[in-house]
Design a protein around this motif. Structure first.
Motif, PDB file in Angstrom:
ATOM      1  N   ASP A 228       9.394 -65.223 -25.314  1.00  0.00           N
ATOM      2  CA  ASP A 228       8.718 -64.196 -24.424  1.00  0.00           C
ATOM      3  C   ASP A 228       9.864 -63.561 -23.465  1.00  0.00           C
ATOM      4  OD1 ASP A 228       6.219 -64.420 -25.494  1.00  0.00           O
ATOM      5  OD2 ASP A 228       5.502 -65.720 -24.026  1.00  0.00           O
ATOM      6  N   ARG A 229      10.779 -64.407 -22.940  1.00  0.00           N
ATOM      7  CA  ARG A 229      11.620 -63.822 -21.985  1.00  0.00           C
ATOM      8  C   ARG A 229      12.652 -62.870 -22.765  1.00  0.00           C
ATOM      9  NH1 ARG A 229      15.655 -67.347 -17.867  1.00  0.00           N
ATOM     10  NH2 ARG A 229      16.581 -65.464 -17.160  1.00  0.00           N
ATOM     11  N   GLU A 230      13.145 -63.123 -23.939  1.00  0.00           N
ATOM     12  CA  GLU A 230      13.844 -62.295 -24.515  1.00  0.00           C
ATOM     13  C   GLU A 230      13.208 -60.971 -25.127  1.00  0.00           C
ATOM     14  OE1 GLU A 230      16.301 -62.074 -28.867  1.00  0.00           O
ATOM     15  OE2 GLU A 230      16.327 -63.809 -27.647  1.00  0.00           O
ATOM     16  N   ALA A 231      11.813 -61.008 -25.466  1.00  0.00           N
ATOM     17  CA  ALA A 231      10.976 -60.034 -25.590  1.00  0.00           C
ATOM     18  C   ALA A 231      10.856 -59.079 -24.191  1.00  0.00           C
ATOM     19  CB  ALA A 231       9.420 -60.380 -26.311  1.00  0.00           C
ATOM     20  N   ASP A 232      10.588 -59.590 -23.245  1.00  0.00           N
ATOM     21  CA  ASP A 232      10.598 -58.875 -22.048  1.00  0.00           C
ATOM     22  C   ASP A 232      11.855 -58.168 -21.660  1.00  0.00           C
ATOM     23  OD1 ASP A 232       7.871 -59.872 -21.564  1.00  0.00           O
ATOM     24  OD2 ASP A 232       8.364 -61.238 -19.946  1.00  0.00           O
ATOM     25  N   THR A 233      13.002 -58.839 -21.831  1.00  0.00           N
ATOM     26  CA  THR A 233      14.057 -58.060 -21.615  1.00  0.00           C
ATOM     27  C   THR A 233      14.182 -57.022 -22.592  1.00  0.00           C
ATOM     28  OG1 THR A 233      15.299 -60.082 -21.146  1.00  0.00           O
ATOM     29  CG2 THR A 233      16.651 -58.374 -21.579  1.00  0.00           C
ATOM     30  N   VAL A 234      13.768 -57.105 -23.671  1.00  0.00           N
ATOM     31  CA  VAL A 234      14.054 -55.977 -24.592  1.00  0.00           C
ATOM     32  C   VAL A 234      13.055 -54.888 -24.314  1.00  0.00           C
ATOM     33  CG1 VAL A 234      13.443 -55.102 -26.936  1.00  0.00           C
ATOM     34  CG2 VAL A 234      14.765 -57.099 -26.669  1.00  0.00           C
ATOM     35  N   ALA A 235      11.806 -55.240 -23.839  1.00  0.00           N
ATOM     36  CA  ALA A 235      10.895 -54.307 -23.193  1.00  0.00           C
ATOM     37  C   ALA A 235      11.382 -53.499 -21.916  1.00  0.00           C
ATOM     38  CB  ALA A 235       9.666 -54.986 -22.982  1.00  0.00           C
ATOM     39  N   TRP A 236      12.058 -54.169 -21.292  1.00  0.00           N
ATOM     40  CA  TRP A 236      12.793 -53.413 -19.849  1.00  0.00           C
ATOM     41  C   TRP A 236      13.947 -52.409 -20.565  1.00  0.00           C
ATOM     42  CZ3 TRP A 236      10.871 -52.586 -15.379  1.00  0.00           C
ATOM     43  CH2 TRP A 236       9.981 -53.828 -14.694  1.00  0.00           C
ATOM     44  N   ILE A 237      14.651 -52.919 -21.510  1.00  0.00           N
ATOM     45  CA  ILE A 237      15.556 -51.646 -21.926  1.00  0.00           C
ATOM     46  C   ILE A 237      14.986 -50.777 -22.397  1.00  0.00           C
ATOM     47  CG2 ILE A 237      17.725 -51.727 -23.620  1.00  0.00           C
ATOM     48  CD1 ILE A 237      18.143 -54.876 -23.070  1.00  0.00           C
TER      49      ILE A 237
ATOM     50  N   GLY B 147       6.573 -50.400 -28.307  1.00  0.00           N
ATOM     51  CA  GLY B 147       7.000 -51.022 -29.784  1.00  0.00           C
ATOM     52  C   GLY B 147       6.763 -52.500 -30.237  1.00  0.00           C
ATOM     53  N   GLU B 148       7.165 -52.765 -31.490  1.00  0.00           N
ATOM     54  CA  GLU B 148       7.088 -54.030 -31.954  1.00  0.00           C
ATOM     55  C   GLU B 148       7.844 -55.171 -30.956  1.00  0.00           C
ATOM     56  OE1 GLU B 148       8.441 -56.342 -35.798  1.00  0.00           O
ATOM     57  OE2 GLU B 148       8.349 -54.361 -35.992  1.00  0.00           O
ATOM     58  N   LYS B 149       7.264 -56.216 -30.690  1.00  0.00           N
ATOM     59  CA  LYS B 149       7.656 -57.228 -30.293  1.00  0.00           C
ATOM     60  C   LYS B 149       9.104 -57.824 -30.821  1.00  0.00           C
ATOM     61  CE  LYS B 149       6.639 -61.708 -27.789  1.00  0.00           C
ATOM     62  NZ  LYS B 149       5.686 -62.829 -27.634  1.00  0.00           N
ATOM     63  N   SER B 150      10.388 -57.715 -30.012  1.00  0.00           N
ATOM     64  CA  SER B 150      11.411 -58.300 -30.397  1.00  0.00           C
ATOM     65  C   SER B 150      11.962 -59.452 -29.611  1.00  0.00           C
ATOM     66  CB  SER B 150      12.380 -57.349 -30.342  1.00  0.00           C
ATOM     67  OG  SER B 150      12.090 -55.847 -31.192  1.00  0.00           O
ATOM     68  N   GLY B 151      12.479 -60.461 -30.394  1.00  0.00           N
ATOM     69  CA  GLY B 151      13.187 -61.548 -29.604  1.00  0.00           C
ATOM     70  C   GLY B 151      12.409 -62.632 -30.043  1.00  0.00           C
ATOM     71  N   LYS B 152      13.224 -63.945 -29.715  1.00  0.00           N
ATOM     72  CA  LYS B 152      12.852 -65.114 -30.087  1.00  0.00           C
ATOM     73  C   LYS B 152      11.849 -65.914 -29.369  1.00  0.00           C
ATOM     74  CE  LYS B 152      17.601 -65.858 -30.775  1.00  0.00           C
ATOM     75  NZ  LYS B 152      18.908 -66.647 -30.275  1.00  0.00           N
TER      76      LYS B 152
END
Length: 73
Positions: A23-32, A16-21
């Motif tokens: 890259d680290r936060e976006a990676d965490t969202v992707a893991w979830i 889905g769409e990249k979420s987060g401020k």
């Protein structure tokens, strides 16, 4: 290492769409999202396996049970 990042990037975009401020936060969202996807996948496999296991599962030796009921007045 570069190929692994490329595969992870494609997988994260597929979720889905990249979420987060950043890259680290976006990676965490992707893991979830990956964990949620895996839980859905496991649940669906269990449901389908149960349906296949009980496919055409008919008890051909049915017995009629009689109820002995007494009516009292």
């Amino acid at each position: 290492m570069n190929k692994r990042k490329s595969i992870w990037r494609i997988w994260a975009k597929a979720l889905g769409e990249k979420s987060g401020k950043d890259d680290r936060e976006a990676d965490t969202v992707a893991w979830i999202r990956t964990l949620i996807f895996v839980s859905y996948l496991v649940t669906n496999v269990a449901i389908v396996a149960n349906a296949v296991r009980h496919w055409n599962d008919v008890d051909y030796q049915t017995q009629i049970q009689q109820c002995s009921c007494q009516i009292s007045k």
